[in-house]
Write a protein that holds these residues in place. Sequence first.
Motif, short mmCIF file in Angstrom:
data_model
loop_
_atom_site.label_atom_id
_atom_site.label_comp_id
_atom_site.label_asym_id
_atom_site.label_seq_id
_atom_site.Cartn_x
_atom_site.Cartn_y
_atom_site.Cartn_z
N ASP A 71 0.86 -1.17 0.00
CA ASP A 71 0.00 0.00 0.00
C ASP A 71 0.90 1.24 0.00
O ASP A 71 1.65 1.46 0.94
N PHE A 72 0.85 2.01 -1.06
CA PHE A 72 1.70 3.19 -1.20
C PHE A 72 0.93 4.48 -0.92
O PHE A 72 1.45 5.56 -1.18
N SER A 73 -0.29 4.37 -0.42
CA SER A 73 -1.15 5.55 -0.28
C SER A 73 -0.57 6.61 0.66
O SER A 73 -0.89 7.79 0.52
N VAL B 37 7.85 5.70 -9.97
CA VAL B 37 8.75 4.65 -9.47
C VAL B 37 10.20 4.87 -9.83
O VAL B 37 11.07 4.12 -9.38
N VAL B 38 10.51 5.91 -10.61
CA VAL B 38 11.91 6.22 -10.87
C VAL B 38 12.34 7.56 -10.29
O VAL B 38 13.54 7.86 -10.26
N ARG B 39 11.39 8.36 -9.76
CA ARG B 39 11.77 9.68 -9.26
C ARG B 39 11.37 9.95 -7.82
O ARG B 39 11.94 10.83 -7.19
N ASN B 40 10.40 9.25 -7.30
CA ASN B 40 9.91 9.50 -5.95
C ASN B 40 10.68 8.61 -4.96
O ASN B 40 10.41 7.42 -4.86
N ALA B 41 11.63 9.21 -4.26
CA ALA B 41 12.52 8.42 -3.39
C ALA B 41 11.78 7.56 -2.36
O ALA B 41 12.12 6.38 -2.20
N PRO B 42 10.78 8.08 -1.65
CA PRO B 42 10.09 7.20 -0.70
C PRO B 42 9.44 5.99 -1.38
O PRO B 42 9.48 4.88 -0.85
N VAL B 43 8.86 6.21 -2.55
CA VAL B 43 8.26 5.09 -3.28
C VAL B 43 9.34 4.12 -3.74
O VAL B 43 9.19 2.90 -3.61
N ILE B 44 10.43 4.66 -4.26
CA ILE B 44 11.53 3.81 -4.72
C ILE B 44 12.01 2.91 -3.59
O ILE B 44 12.16 1.69 -3.77
N PHE B 45 12.24 3.48 -2.41
CA PHE B 45 12.80 2.67 -1.32
C PHE B 45 11.76 1.75 -0.69
O PHE B 45 12.13 0.70 -0.16
N ALA B 46 10.49 2.07 -0.82
CA ALA B 46 9.45 1.11 -0.41
C ALA B 46 9.45 -0.08 -1.37
O ALA B 46 9.35 -1.23 -0.94
N CYS B 47 9.61 0.21 -2.66
CA CYS B 47 9.72 -0.86 -3.65
C CYS B 47 10.98 -1.69 -3.42
O CYS B 47 10.94 -2.93 -3.48
N THR C 65 2.24 8.42 -1.89
CA THR C 65 1.87 9.08 -3.14
C THR C 65 0.37 8.90 -3.41
O THR C 65 -0.22 7.92 -2.95
N ASP C 66 -0.18 9.84 -4.17
CA ASP C 66 -1.57 9.70 -4.62
C ASP C 66 -1.64 8.80 -5.85
O ASP C 66 -2.70 8.32 -6.22
N GLN C 67 -0.49 8.62 -6.50
CA GLN C 67 -0.40 7.81 -7.71
C GLN C 67 -0.56 6.33 -7.36
O GLN C 67 0.06 5.85 -6.43
N GLU C 68 -1.37 5.64 -8.12
CA GLU C 68 -1.50 4.19 -7.92
C GLU C 68 -0.24 3.53 -8.47
O GLU C 68 0.20 3.82 -9.58
N ILE C 69 0.37 2.67 -7.67
CA ILE C 69 1.60 2.00 -8.07
C ILE C 69 1.30 0.55 -8.41
O ILE C 69 0.77 -0.20 -7.59
N SER C 70 1.62 0.20 -9.65
CA SER C 70 1.49 -1.18 -10.09
C SER C 70 2.73 -1.49 -10.92
O SER C 70 2.80 -1.11 -12.09
N ILE C 71 3.69 -2.13 -10.30
CA ILE C 71 4.95 -2.39 -10.97
C ILE C 71 4.74 -3.26 -12.21
O ILE C 71 5.47 -3.14 -13.19
N LEU C 72 3.74 -4.12 -12.19
CA LEU C 72 3.49 -4.99 -13.34
C LEU C 72 2.75 -4.27 -14.46
O LEU C 72 2.64 -4.78 -15.57
#
Length: 166
Positions: A28-30, A51-61, A33-40
Amino acid sequence: MKMFQDSKGRTWELSLSLAAAQRIEGCDFSDLTDQEISILNIHEVDCLDTVVRNAPVIFACIYCCIKPQADAQGVTQDEFAESIDGNAVIEGKEAWVEELAAFFPELRTVLLQMLETQKQGLEKIQKRSKKMAKKMVDKIGTDLDSQLDKAEREAEKTLLSGETFG
């Protein structure tokens, strides 16, 4: 597989596999970010950008990818995040983008171009920062010399005038 080191000296082996991608899908990335994250389904421009610029999202991934290693070492996601400093951010982001490029060969060219552009931007920032720091140090030195000269002149005036202290 790419590696990077955190501020605690731990080396993390980052590999984006289908299993890691599925762990990312379950996150859950809510709160990040407000952006829905679906790596697939990364082919959506907004998702790719996030997923390439948002550091918190990157490190959660990244944590989802290294979770088996983290579990084996008893490192929670919060502890992992606490160990990510400036150098780890740079190394981790680079490793992450390279892993994305390996996992999504059709995006390889654009991802590696983005990574190269980020590296060039960082180099420009470092060069300009060094120039700015030198100017600031020079200005501080000049201001300090001026203040010391002024204080010295006033002290000489006081001594020559015969005034006494206290």
